[in-house]
Design a protein around this motif. Structure first.
Motif, PDB file in Angstrom:
ATOM      1  N   GLY A  12     -30.252 -21.568  17.563  1.00 12.53           N
ATOM      2  CA  GLY A  12     -31.421 -21.024  18.239  1.00 12.53           C
ATOM      3  C   GLY A  12     -32.394 -22.097  18.703  1.00 12.53           C
ATOM      4  N   SER A  13     -32.115 -23.338  18.381  1.00 11.25           N
ATOM      5  CA  SER A  13     -33.006 -24.425  18.810  1.00 11.25           C
ATOM      6  C   SER A  13     -33.098 -24.519  20.325  1.00 11.25           C
ATOM      7  N   LEU A  14     -32.034 -24.138  21.032  1.00 15.02           N
ATOM      8  CA  LEU A  14     -32.058 -24.144  22.490  1.00 15.02           C
ATOM      9  C   LEU A  14     -32.354 -22.763  23.054  1.00 15.02           C
ATOM     10  N   ASN A  15     -31.575 -21.772  22.676  1.00 24.98           N
ATOM     11  CA  ASN A  15     -31.625 -20.486  23.383  1.00 24.98           C
ATOM     12  C   ASN A  15     -32.684 -19.512  22.893  1.00 24.98           C
ATOM     13  N   ARG A  16     -33.531 -19.929  21.995  1.00 27.98           N
ATOM     14  CA  ARG A  16     -34.604 -19.015  21.566  1.00 27.98           C
ATOM     15  C   ARG A  16     -35.637 -18.809  22.677  1.00 27.98           C
ATOM     16  N   ALA A  17     -35.586 -19.671  23.679  1.00 29.63           N
ATOM     17  CA  ALA A  17     -36.481 -19.558  24.833  1.00 29.63           C
ATOM     18  C   ALA A  17     -35.639 -19.736  26.093  1.00 29.63           C
ATOM     19  N   PRO A  18     -36.139 -19.300  27.232  1.00 29.58           N
ATOM     20  CA  PRO A  18     -35.410 -19.547  28.484  1.00 29.58           C
ATOM     21  C   PRO A  18     -35.258 -21.043  28.730  1.00 29.58           C
ATOM     22  N   GLN A  19     -34.196 -21.404  29.424  1.00 31.91           N
ATOM     23  CA  GLN A  19     -33.965 -22.809  29.744  1.00 31.91           C
ATOM     24  C   GLN A  19     -35.141 -23.333  30.565  1.00 31.91           C
ATOM     25  N   PRO A  20     -35.735 -24.450  30.135  1.00 29.40           N
ATOM     26  CA  PRO A  20     -36.933 -24.943  30.828  1.00 29.40           C
ATOM     27  C   PRO A  20     -36.599 -25.701  32.111  1.00 29.40           C
ATOM     28  N   THR A  21     -37.586 -25.776  32.969  1.00 24.58           N
ATOM     29  CA  THR A  21     -37.571 -26.687  34.107  1.00 24.58           C
ATOM     30  C   THR A  21     -38.297 -27.939  33.645  1.00 24.58           C
ATOM     31  N   LEU A  22     -37.681 -29.099  33.876  1.00 20.99           N
ATOM     32  CA  LEU A  22     -38.224 -30.362  33.376  1.00 20.99           C
ATOM     33  C   LEU A  22     -38.642 -31.251  34.534  1.00 20.99           C
ATOM     34  N   PRO A  23     -39.848 -31.790  34.501  1.00 23.16           N
ATOM     35  CA  PRO A  23     -40.252 -32.748  35.539  1.00 23.16           C
ATOM     36  C   PRO A  23     -39.625 -34.107  35.270  1.00 23.16           C
ATOM     37  N   ALA A  24     -39.356 -34.833  36.332  1.00 27.40           N
ATOM     38  CA  ALA A  24     -38.863 -36.204  36.225  1.00 27.40           C
ATOM     39  C   ALA A  24     -39.668 -37.067  37.179  1.00 27.40           C
ATOM     40  N   ASP A  25     -39.703 -38.352  36.920  1.00 30.12           N
ATOM     41  CA  ASP A  25     -40.451 -39.275  37.761  1.00 30.12           C
ATOM     42  C   ASP A  25     -39.998 -39.215  39.215  1.00 30.12           C
ATOM     43  N   GLY A  26     -40.901 -39.603  40.090  1.00 28.21           N
ATOM     44  CA  GLY A  26     -40.570 -39.711  41.502  1.00 28.21           C
ATOM     45  C   GLY A  26     -40.409 -38.384  42.213  1.00 28.21           C
ATOM     46  N   GLY A  27     -41.042 -37.335  41.674  1.00 28.81           N
ATOM     47  CA  GLY A  27     -41.000 -36.042  42.352  1.00 28.81           C
ATOM     48  C   GLY A  27     -39.718 -35.252  42.154  1.00 28.81           C
TER      49      GLY A  27
END
Length: 193
Positions: A12-27
């Motif tokens: 449940g460490s991953l799927n207890r929440a919806p898959q996130p959107t992650l920001p990365a450098d450079g837009g």
């Protein structure tokens, strides 16, 4: 038989929440895959360089759609986590970054990536891998992330090194590619590196 070692990460460490959107450098943005990405994935897999290092091609958009469905499902089963790497302004698909071979109890996963031809040489793979690594180690709590590439794939070796993955050794004749067996470099990052 009871284990004497507590799991590093609980189910449940991953799927207890919806898959996130992650920001990365450079837009850049790492976002969950969408069904409408199938044409772009199909196009990406027409690239001979992807054939060389990934050993597969996409025969049609429906096949790519099936891959996307499996990539999305991997989040729910916690066996993997796959993201589309996109331009944050235009949403243009630039690549893929993933955690594969996830072993939550051991706190270990393998990082994988590719970029579309027009995105190569722009640091996309490094920035996406760095963002995913930061999230996996710092936010989720993985202990170790591994990354493997063919010893003949010098570009992938540069990505691994620039993303902070230390070289650990060579696995001889470890993976079959279309042109035969390849030795594989093993790199890793551990929490606290």
């Amino acid at each position: 038989m009871p284990s004497l070692i507590r799991p590093v990460l609980a189910t449940g460490s991953l799927n207890r929440a919806p898959q996130p959107t992650l920001p990365a450098d450079g837009g850049l943005v790492l976002r969950p895959w969408r069904a409408e990405d199938a044409p772009a994935v199909h196009e990406a897999y027409q690239d001979p360089l992807l054939h060389q290092w990934h050993g597969r091609s996409s025969g049609c958009e429906q096949e790519a759609a099936g891959w996307i469905a499996r990539w999305r499902a991997s989040w729910e089963t916690e066996r993997g986590a796959q993201w589309a790497v996109a331009d944050g302004g235009t949403d243009e698909l630039l690549g893929r970054v993933a955690l594969r071979q996830v072993l939550l109890g051991d706190g270990v996963a393998e990082v994988a990536y590719w970029t579309v031809a027009r995105a190569r040489g722009r640091g996309v793979a490094v920035r996406a891998t760095t963002a995913l690594t930061r999230w996996a180690l710092e936010d989720v709590g993985f202990h170790r992330l591994e990354l493997m590439h063919s010893t003949a794939n010098r570009a992938s070796c540069r990505v691994a090194t620039k993303a902070g993955f230390a070289p650990e050794g060579t696995r001889r004749s470890a993976l079959l590619h279309p042109d035969g067996w390849h030795d594989m470099h093993l790199h890793a990052r551990v929490r606290g590196d």
